[in-house]
Motif scaffolding. Structure first.
Motif, short mmCIF file in Angstrom:
data_model
loop_
_atom_site.label_atom_id
_atom_site.label_comp_id
_atom_site.label_asym_id
_atom_site.label_seq_id
_atom_site.Cartn_x
_atom_site.Cartn_y
_atom_site.Cartn_z
N VAL A 168 -5.99 3.73 25.02
CA VAL A 168 -6.72 3.41 23.78
C VAL A 168 -6.23 2.10 23.22
N SER A 169 -4.90 1.94 23.16
CA SER A 169 -4.32 0.71 22.67
C SER A 169 -4.65 -0.46 23.59
N LEU B 255 -4.36 3.31 15.93
CA LEU B 255 -5.46 2.70 15.16
C LEU B 255 -5.05 2.24 13.76
N GLU C 4 -10.09 -5.97 24.16
CA GLU C 4 -10.88 -6.23 22.94
C GLU C 4 -12.20 -5.47 22.94
N THR D 143 -8.47 -1.48 23.28
CA THR D 143 -8.85 -2.12 22.02
C THR D 143 -8.12 -3.44 21.79
N ASN D 144 -6.83 -3.49 22.12
CA ASN D 144 -6.03 -4.68 21.82
C ASN D 144 -6.08 -5.74 22.92
N THR E 242 -15.89 2.60 21.50
CA THR E 242 -16.18 2.58 22.94
C THR E 242 -15.09 3.31 23.71
N MET E 243 -13.84 3.01 23.39
CA MET E 243 -12.73 3.65 24.09
C MET E 243 -12.67 5.14 23.77
N PRO F 138 -14.51 -2.31 21.53
CA PRO F 138 -14.58 -1.59 20.26
C PRO F 138 -13.85 -0.26 20.35
N THR F 139 -13.22 0.12 19.25
CA THR F 139 -12.48 1.39 19.22
C THR F 139 -13.37 2.56 19.59
#
Length: 446
Positions: free
Chosen positions: A266-267, A41, A274, A270-271, A279-280, A276-277
């Motif tokens: 997680v990466s 993050l 796309e 989010t990446n 959410t993951m 939301p952090t």
């Protein structure tokens, strides 16, 4: 143990040790995984701002992987003393090392403040974290297994394993609260430090618990009989080479799945997707709750069905689910992402639940800390340190099928290691004192 039951007092002590092992490993894995979450993050911007987005992410994940380099060192050193002076003292030592290193990361200056020294010091502290957790697993597992009733060693042995999903759960919740309360700029600037500083208070709790438990009776018997080895690590490789090979390869798949879910996903979410952090992170919170329940059930299954059959079921599920997992995740639907991650963590749990009893029983008591620690750390280096970086690299070049193939290959390696292992490898025979002296010159696995 030769008896098939234990007294109520010993049963109570066994439960106390199992819970103490669980709480201690939860704290240590919390320390370990807040680093993983922070690496995905914020560490790219705070410590590697000169890199590209992909390069910075890989560099941040590389510092996460650095901890795995130190883990075998911690495992070997603490394994040596754990087999010579006792399990309990090493558990206290590992907790202190991990706690101090984690707290110092919380006050570490960033690249903008001290330049290149920031990532250098980050790596040094990460190495200390790795050394601490390297000696943790075997000690916590042995305390739980060696205090357990004879017919419940798999169940009790899985309690330290619960520290993994519980540590993930705790780390996710802390980051969720902070990202929900703090503005994004404040979280990136200083808020990310709070989870690391919380570690100082958690370590005090862990120390109070661990200082109250008793030493393993199995180890005390070895010491009383004069069977303590002078160089247990050397004897492990000299006399139990096949056990080390089988135990190490068997220990690759479970951490691969665990770290891919807790760090890589997680990466990826989010990446790439796309999402939301938050959410993951909330998705992982829900997965981690179920993870604990499945792990306990798998530990019990190891006593009822057997360690080997239970482990093989988990490895087979991992092979089968590797491709469908990404098909569901790529839908972008939270429901299907949740289902995909629950099934893959179930595969992890079914392997990891009986794993402590499975691996520790390969080695005689006087070599057990060193032997089981070496196996676990070798497996974790490959499964936890290399796999997330390799998965990120493979995805960048070839896409999800390559990551799924990686999971299949690693899972098959662990599956075949246990499938073809005979009882002579899976169950160590405890020699008498004269036999122990004579066997110093002979391997246990032929």
């Amino acid at each position: 143990m030769s008896s098939t039951s234990i007294s109520p007092d010993k049963a109570k002590k066994a439960r106390t040790v199992a819970v103490a092992s669980y709480i201690g490993t939860t704290i240590e894995w919390y320390d370990f995984f807040i680093y993983g979450v922070a690496a995905t993050l914020v560490f790219r911007a705070q410590f590697f701002p000169e890199f590209s987005e992909l390069g910075g992410t890989l560099a941040a994940l590389a510092t996460f992987a650095v901890g795995f380099i130190a883990r075998p060192i911690g495992g070997i050193v603490m394994g040596h003393f754990g087999d010579r002076v006792g399990r309990k003292s090493m558990l206290v030592t590992s907790l202190l090392i991990m706690g101090i290193a984690t707290t110092l990361i919380g006050v570490l200056p960033t690249y903008d403040q001290i330049g290149v020294w920031a990532p250098i010091l980050l790596v040094v502290l990460r190495l200390a974290q790795g050394a601490g957790v390297g000696g943790e697993w075997a000690g916590a597992v042995l305390m739980a297994v060696e205090h357990a009733p004879p017919k419940r060693r798999s169940l009790y042995g899985c309690f330290p394993q619960l520290g993994l999903p519980s540590g993930i759960l705790l780390s996710q919740l802390v980051f969720l609260v902070l990202t929900g309360v703090l503005p994004e700029a404040a979280f990136s600037a200083w808020g990310w430090r709070i989870p690391f500083l919380i570690s100082a208070a958690l370590i005090l709790v862990g120390l109070l618990i661990r200082l109250r438990i008793e030493e393993s009776a199995d180890f005390e018997r070895v010491r009383a009989a004069g069977q303590v080895e002078k160089l247990p690590v050397v004897q492990v490789f000299r006399r139990t080479p096949l056990q080390v090979l089988v135990g190490s390869v068997a220990s690759i798949a479970a951490p691969t799945l665990g770290y891919l879910v807790s760090v890589y996903m997680v990466s990826y979410g989010t990446n790439t997707l796309e999402l939301p952090t938050t959410t993951m992170l909330w998705t992982l919170v829900g997965v981690s709750v179920l993870w604990n329940g499945i792990m306990l059930a798998a530990g019990l299954a190891g006593d009822v069905l057997g360690r080997k059959p239970t482990f093989l079921i988990g490895a087979a599920l991992s092979v089968v689910w590797a491709f469908p997992m990404f098909w569901l995740v790529d839908t972008g639907s939270l429901f299907w992402i949740f289902v995909a991650l629950v099934v893959i963590t179930a595969a992890n749990s079914i392997m990891a639940g009986p794993q402590p009893a499975l691996v520790t029983e390969m080695f005689p008591v006087r070599l057990r800390y060193s032997g089981s620690s070496i196996c676990y750390q070798i497996g974790s280096i490959i499964g936890g340190g290399v796999a997330p970086i390799l998965a990120t690299t493979l995805f960048a070049k070839f896409g999800n099928p390559a990551v799924s193939t990686l999971i299949v290959v690693i899972s098959l390696l662990s599956l075949f290691a246990i499938l073809f292992a005979g009882q002579r490898i899976l169950q160590a025979q405890e020699p008498t004192a004269p036999q122990a002296q004579q066997s110093r010159l002979q391997p246990l696995a032929e």
